[in-house]
Design a protein around this motif. Structure first.
Motif, PDB file in Angstrom:
ATOM      1  N   LEU A  45       0.824  -1.206   0.000  1.00 17.65           N
ATOM      2  CA  LEU A  45       0.000   0.000   0.000  1.00 17.65           C
ATOM      3  C   LEU A  45       0.860   1.259   0.000  1.00 17.65           C
ATOM      4  CD1 LEU A  45      -2.947  -0.933   2.376  1.00 17.65           C
ATOM      5  CD2 LEU A  45      -2.940  -0.812  -0.117  1.00 17.65           C
ATOM      6  N   THR A  46       2.028   1.171   0.586  1.00 12.65           N
ATOM      7  CA  THR A  46       2.947   2.306   0.552  1.00 12.65           C
ATOM      8  C   THR A  46       3.354   2.611  -0.891  1.00 12.65           C
ATOM      9  OG1 THR A  46       3.775   1.729   2.738  1.00 12.65           O
ATOM     10  CG2 THR A  46       5.146   3.189   1.413  1.00 12.65           C
ATOM     11  N   SER A  58       0.353   3.965  -3.158  1.00 10.66           N
ATOM     12  CA  SER A  58      -0.044   5.347  -2.888  1.00 10.66           C
ATOM     13  C   SER A  58       0.424   6.321  -3.956  1.00 10.66           C
ATOM     14  CB  SER A  58       0.509   5.793  -1.529  1.00 10.66           C
ATOM     15  OG  SER A  58      -0.007   4.996  -0.509  1.00 10.66           O
ATOM     16  N   TRP A 116      -6.019   2.926   5.483  1.00 16.76           N
ATOM     17  CA  TRP A 116      -5.370   3.485   4.306  1.00 16.76           C
ATOM     18  C   TRP A 116      -6.367   4.260   3.441  1.00 16.76           C
ATOM     19  CZ3 TRP A 116      -5.805   2.854  -1.002  1.00 16.76           C
ATOM     20  CH2 TRP A 116      -4.766   3.382  -1.758  1.00 16.76           C
ATOM     21  N   GLU A 169      -6.475   8.060   2.293  1.00 18.38           N
ATOM     22  CA  GLU A 169      -6.585   8.390   0.866  1.00 18.38           C
ATOM     23  C   GLU A 169      -7.629   9.479   0.624  1.00 18.38           C
ATOM     24  OE1 GLU A 169      -5.950   8.349  -3.159  1.00 18.38           O
ATOM     25  OE2 GLU A 169      -4.759   7.207  -1.726  1.00 18.38           O
TER      26      GLU A 169
END
Length: 134
Positions: A23-24, A27, A64, A68
């Motif tokens: 997920l990092t 992004s 997350w 977002e």
């Protein structure tokens, strides 16, 4: 987060750690729809490959997504994901929610518009950790 990731790996929570790393990187994708699609797909695969950690993977995805859309700040997300990886139990969100509610009431009485949620995350997590000792 690196320390929490290593700790979680030693405790067998490899899928949430890989999800956090993925997920990092996701992004940075554009447009937002592409980021959300990749995040959802990665979360589903993480939950499928390690079903015992599905709730933690769901928690990481939800936090997350809140980041977002600008609901939570980056520091809040990092703290919640770190606590989830270290504690390995998503129930720690209940005391965080209670402390956040108390903090919100106090802030509204003082007519503040923005409150630092980091305090609620720290105090709620501390309550969760220390509760068995009382």
């Amino acid at each position: 987060m690196v320390g929490a990731g290593l700790y979680a790996l030693f405790n067998g929570l490899w899928a949430p750690v890989l999800l956090m790393i993925a997920l990092t990187h996701v992004s940075d994708f554009n447009p937002r729809e592409k980021r959300l699609a990749f995040a959802l797909t990665l979360s589903v695969f993480s939950a499928i490959f390690q079903p015992s950690a599905a709730l933690i993977c769901l928690l990481i995805l939800v936090v997350w997504v809140l980041w977002e859309f600008g609901v939570l700040g980056g520091a809040d997300v990092k703290l919640i994901i770190t606590a989830a990886l270290v504690l390995g139990n998503p129930i720690f969100l209940i005391p965080i929610t209670v402390v956040g509610g108390v903090q919100g009431v106090i802030a509204s009485l003082q007519k503040k518009r923005e409150i630092p949620f980091v305090v609620s995350i720290f105090c709620g997590t501390l309550l969760f950790v220390l509760y068995p000792y009382f």
